[in-house]
Scaffold this motif. Sequence first.
Motif, PDB file in Angstrom:
ATOM      1  N   THR A 348      55.289  22.369  14.771  1.00 23.14           N
ATOM      2  CA  THR A 348      53.957  22.275  14.169  1.00 23.14           C
ATOM      3  C   THR A 348      53.344  20.904  14.408  1.00 23.14           C
ATOM      4  O   THR A 348      52.149  20.796  14.716  1.00 23.14           O
ATOM      5  CB  THR A 348      54.041  22.564  12.665  1.00 23.14           C
ATOM      6  N   ALA A 352      51.055  20.307  17.782  1.00 19.98           N
ATOM      7  CA  ALA A 352      49.634  20.124  17.476  1.00 19.98           C
ATOM      8  C   ALA A 352      49.007  19.040  18.332  1.00 19.98           C
ATOM      9  O   ALA A 352      47.813  19.090  18.642  1.00 19.98           O
ATOM     10  CB  ALA A 352      49.467  19.778  15.998  1.00 19.98           C
ATOM     11  N   ASN A 355      49.457  19.982  22.547  1.00 17.11           N
ATOM     12  CA  ASN A 355      48.653  21.140  22.933  1.00 17.11           C
ATOM     13  C   ASN A 355      47.185  21.005  22.541  1.00 17.11           C
ATOM     14  O   ASN A 355      46.421  21.971  22.707  1.00 17.11           O
ATOM     15  CB  ASN A 355      49.224  22.411  22.289  1.00 17.11           C
ATOM     16  N   THR A 356      46.776  19.853  22.025  1.00 14.83           N
ATOM     17  CA  THR A 356      45.369  19.652  21.681  1.00 14.83           C
ATOM     18  C   THR A 356      44.534  19.532  22.956  1.00 14.83           C
ATOM     19  O   THR A 356      44.849  18.719  23.835  1.00 14.83           O
ATOM     20  CB  THR A 356      45.189  18.388  20.829  1.00 14.83           C
ATOM     21  N   TYR A 434      44.187  13.815  12.514  1.00 17.45           N
ATOM     22  CA  TYR A 434      44.993  14.969  12.124  1.00 17.45           C
ATOM     23  C   TYR A 434      45.192  14.957  10.613  1.00 17.45           C
ATOM     24  O   TYR A 434      45.739  13.998  10.061  1.00 17.45           O
ATOM     25  CB  TYR A 434      46.351  14.944  12.834  1.00 17.45           C
ATOM     26  N   VAL A 457      41.657  17.678  13.700  1.00 13.42           N
ATOM     27  CA  VAL A 457      42.570  18.826  13.753  1.00 13.42           C
ATOM     28  C   VAL A 457      43.216  18.980  12.385  1.00 13.42           C
ATOM     29  O   VAL A 457      43.892  18.060  11.901  1.00 13.42           O
ATOM     30  CB  VAL A 457      43.646  18.644  14.834  1.00 13.42           C
ATOM     31  N   VAL A 459      45.988  20.542  10.271  1.00 17.72           N
ATOM     32  CA  VAL A 459      47.320  21.116  10.460  1.00 17.72           C
ATOM     33  C   VAL A 459      47.911  21.595   9.139  1.00 17.72           C
ATOM     34  O   VAL A 459      48.516  22.665   9.067  1.00 17.72           O
ATOM     35  CB  VAL A 459      48.256  20.081  11.121  1.00 17.72           C
ATOM     36  N   CYS A 485      44.765  24.270  13.454  1.00 17.02           N
ATOM     37  CA  CYS A 485      45.955  24.383  14.309  1.00 17.02           C
ATOM     38  C   CYS A 485      47.078  25.027  13.513  1.00 17.02           C
ATOM     39  O   CYS A 485      47.523  24.489  12.503  1.00 17.02           O
ATOM     40  CB  CYS A 485      46.396  23.007  14.820  1.00 17.02           C
ATOM     41  N   PHE A 489      49.372  25.511  18.007  1.00 16.88           N
ATOM     42  CA  PHE A 489      48.290  26.010  18.868  1.00 16.88           C
ATOM     43  C   PHE A 489      48.670  27.200  19.747  1.00 16.88           C
ATOM     44  O   PHE A 489      47.828  28.044  20.043  1.00 16.88           O
ATOM     45  CB  PHE A 489      47.738  24.907  19.781  1.00 16.88           C
TER      46      PHE A 489
END
Length: 543
Positions: A348, A352, A355-356, A434, A457, A459, A485, A489
Amino acid sequence: MARRLPRRLRARRRLHDRPGRRLRGVAERRRGRLPLPHGRHGDRRAARRVRHPARPGRGGAAARGPHRAAAGRAAAGRGARAAAGRRTGRRRGARGAARLRQRRPRRQRRAGLGLGRHRSGRGRRRRDGRPLPALALAPALTRAGRCPARGPILCGASRGAAHRVPPDRAGTRSVMTSTTRAAVLYRANEPHRIRELQMEDPHPGEVVVRVGAAGICASDHHVMQGMTALPLPSVLGHEGAGTVESVGPGVTAVQPGDRCILSFVSNCGHCSSCRRGRANLCDTNAATGARQYDGTTRLTDPEGVGIPQMGKLGVFAERLVCPIQACYPVPDDVSMEAAALIGCCVTTGVGAVVNTPELQPGSTVAVFGCGGVGLNVVQGAALMNAARIIAVDIHDHKLDFARGFGATDTVNARDVDSVKAVRELTGGGADFSYDVFGSPETTRNAVDSLGKGGTAVVVGLAGVEDSAPINLVDLVRAQKRILGCYYGFVSPHETFRTMVDLYRSGRLDIDGLVQRRYRLEQIDAAYAVLARGENGRGVIVFD
């Protein structure tokens, strides 16, 4: 030259020449039981459609055997259906229909079957009258997605045994069970109860896993506090790893003895989200929730209550049944504790970041929340060669701990305004922020700390009814973006592969995250430590 006799006369001659063989229809007409035919083939069709009365002294249809009685009933039903087809204009033609009615009973009698009412085999009998099992014949699938003989079929699944759901427990399927010891949460804000549960053997497409390690994650704590909806009683725990103990019918991807990371999203592979490459958002998994894919449970408490498993796993148990899709095999040099953390917080957090979209080396990153997932976001930013990684939390000891995983700057949100501090450190705002904690305040601060064109993002999971106040004017004029996310992702198994490679190469520190170890009986104490905000991650270990 002798004249060729008409067809009916030739049949009568054969009848006299071979008295042991009775030609159907001709003999009955000679006895006066059937009317005279009209047309060339009328005699055959009439003979097959009329049910003959019982002969004196020989009993009725039932006395001639159950399979012959079933044949008579089926023949009458076929005659009615043929008549209905003629009324609606659907007919094969006189000769084709007669041949079809003539051949079908003979073929089934050769196979030892009586005539039944359903293609699934229900109602069919052997020659001795005993019924055939429903699974002996290939069932007919209906448009509703059910198999009359074997129960419902998974959404989009193939017709193979690995994807077919067996019938309900009340059906004919014999259910084999064993036992497992688990921590069961019966009500929110109450302690767990360690109980011995009955566990069914794996159904098709499922496996039994002996749990090796389970992580202490805040998502489980949200359920304990009543902040997240989950049917109770349940076995919690979604971050874990273990060893495959046995496999159900149709399972070939793993075998007993394989060490596996367990994913709390068992994607079906056939729904709209899976087909679009978003296996982490599987529609079928979300629809079935804490129950298995057939909508039932595998665990039962001593009172006979079915116990769901969080994420179809419930790793706060010594043994569990889960779908094969949850299992990702790992090499022996990956410890059980590291594999368990890859199952949630590592995937996670690191996933995150890596893969952003559009995150480039040299970017500035702000991380709000330095728990188990937040520390992995920090590690992910370091892996992506971020120029500045700013950790934001309310505990100094957690900020100091985050520096060991790659944080370049720290901000204590209790002492200073975190938004102003981040904007000053980055010279106008961060490129990426984040929110790992998951609350209205932290989400708003993550968006406000961005510079122009920045991306926030989210999370962490907030409460079910929480919402964040966002400055919409600033969102538009600064062209900011907000992304959610979930589970890194992308497909969890794809991120698992990346995390395992990074861990084995020494570029990802997972062992350093584990700071506390517990037994299953200490689960409530473990979450009390989590609520206090201690460093790193706690892990429940099993023998």
